[in-house]
Design a protein around this motif. Structure first.
Motif, short mmCIF file in Angstrom:
data_model
loop_
_atom_site.label_atom_id
_atom_site.label_comp_id
_atom_site.label_asym_id
_atom_site.label_seq_id
_atom_site.Cartn_x
_atom_site.Cartn_y
_atom_site.Cartn_z
N ASP A 25 -8.75 -97.87 36.68
CA ASP A 25 -9.28 -97.13 35.54
C ASP A 25 -8.55 -97.54 34.25
O ASP A 25 -9.19 -97.75 33.21
CB ASP A 25 -9.17 -95.63 35.77
CG ASP A 25 -9.87 -94.81 34.70
OD1 ASP A 25 -10.90 -95.28 34.16
OD2 ASP A 25 -9.39 -93.69 34.41
N MET A 26 -7.24 -97.65 34.33
CA MET A 26 -6.48 -98.06 33.15
C MET A 26 -6.92 -99.45 32.71
O MET A 26 -7.09 -99.70 31.51
CB MET A 26 -4.98 -98.04 33.44
CG MET A 26 -4.10 -98.47 32.28
SD MET A 26 -4.28 -97.47 30.77
CE MET A 26 -3.33 -96.04 31.24
N CYS A 27 -7.10 -100.34 33.66
CA CYS A 27 -7.52 -101.71 33.32
C CYS A 27 -8.89 -101.73 32.64
O CYS A 27 -9.11 -102.49 31.70
CB CYS A 27 -7.53 -102.58 34.58
SG CYS A 27 -5.88 -102.93 35.18
N GLU A 28 -9.80 -100.89 33.11
CA GLU A 28 -11.12 -100.80 32.47
C GLU A 28 -10.99 -100.30 31.04
O GLU A 28 -11.66 -100.78 30.14
CB GLU A 28 -12.03 -99.87 33.27
CG GLU A 28 -12.52 -100.49 34.56
CD GLU A 28 -13.37 -99.52 35.38
OE1 GLU A 28 -13.90 -98.53 34.82
OE2 GLU A 28 -13.48 -99.75 36.60
N ARG A 29 -10.11 -99.35 30.81
CA ARG A 29 -9.93 -98.77 29.48
C ARG A 29 -9.35 -99.76 28.49
O ARG A 29 -9.68 -99.74 27.31
CB ARG A 29 -9.00 -97.56 29.55
CG ARG A 29 -9.54 -96.39 30.30
CD ARG A 29 -8.52 -95.28 30.31
NE ARG A 29 -8.91 -94.17 31.16
CZ ARG A 29 -8.35 -92.97 31.10
NH1 ARG A 29 -7.38 -92.73 30.24
NH2 ARG A 29 -8.74 -92.03 31.91
N ILE A 30 -8.43 -100.62 28.96
CA ILE A 30 -7.71 -101.49 28.02
C ILE A 30 -8.07 -102.97 28.15
O ILE A 30 -7.57 -103.79 27.39
CB ILE A 30 -6.18 -101.29 28.14
CG1 ILE A 30 -5.69 -101.56 29.55
CG2 ILE A 30 -5.78 -99.90 27.68
CD1 ILE A 30 -4.19 -101.37 29.74
#
Length: 129
Positions: A25-30
Motif C-alpha cells: 500500500d505504501m508503495c502504491e501511494r508513493i
C-alpha cells in the motif's frame, strides 16, 4: 525510538507499521516498487534522494521532530554525509559562509555539548520574536 541504535530503514518501517500501512500500500501511494522499499526498510540500500524522502515524510505524516530524525538517519546511513535537509543551507545560502565558519570554530575550540545547548537556546529565542 533511540536514534543512536536505530537505522534509517528500521525507522521508516516502524513509522509505516505504526500507521498500519502495508508495504505494498505504501508503495502504491508513493510510487516505489515493493522490492525497492523492502530493501530500504531492511537496510540493504542507502536512503533515497530528497524528493523521495519528501514523499515518505508526507505519507508517514511525520512530526517536525521525526522529520529531523529521518534526515539525520539518512545522512548517517550515507556514511559521513550531512543530513539531506542541510547541504543547501550550509553550502549555498546567504549565511552559508558563516555557518561553515561557526562549525569550524566550534571544532577548533572543542565546543562541548553544553556550549551547543547554549548556542541553540540563543538561536531559539528568535522563534519567540
Amino acid at each position: 525510538m533511540d536514534q543512536k541504535n536505530v537505522r534509517f530503514g528500521d525507522f521508516i518501517k516502524s513509522k509505516r507499521l505504526d500507521l498500519e500501512i502495508t508495504l505494498r500500500d505504501m508503495c502504491e501511494r508513493i510510487g516505489f516498487s515493493p522490492a525497492y522499499l523492502s530493501d530500504i526498510e531492511n537496510n540493504r540500500r542507502y536512503p533515497m534522494d530528497n524528493d523521495k524522502l519528501e514523499l515518505l515524510i508526507k505519507e508517514l505524516k511525520l512530526s517536525a521532530e521525526d522529520q529531523e530524525t529521518l534526515y539525520d538517519l539518512a545522512g548517517k546511513e550515507r556514511k559521513g554525509a550531512v543530513s539531506p535537509d542541510l547541504p543547501e543551507y550550509i553550502m549555498d545560502s546567504e549565511v552559508a559562509p558563516y555557518v561553515r565558519m561557526a562549525l569550524r570554530k566550534a571544532k577548533q575550540n572543542d565546543v562541548t555539548v553544553d556550549d551547543w545547548k547554549r548556542i541553540i537556546e540563543e538561536i531559539s529565542k528568535k522563534d519567540k520574536e
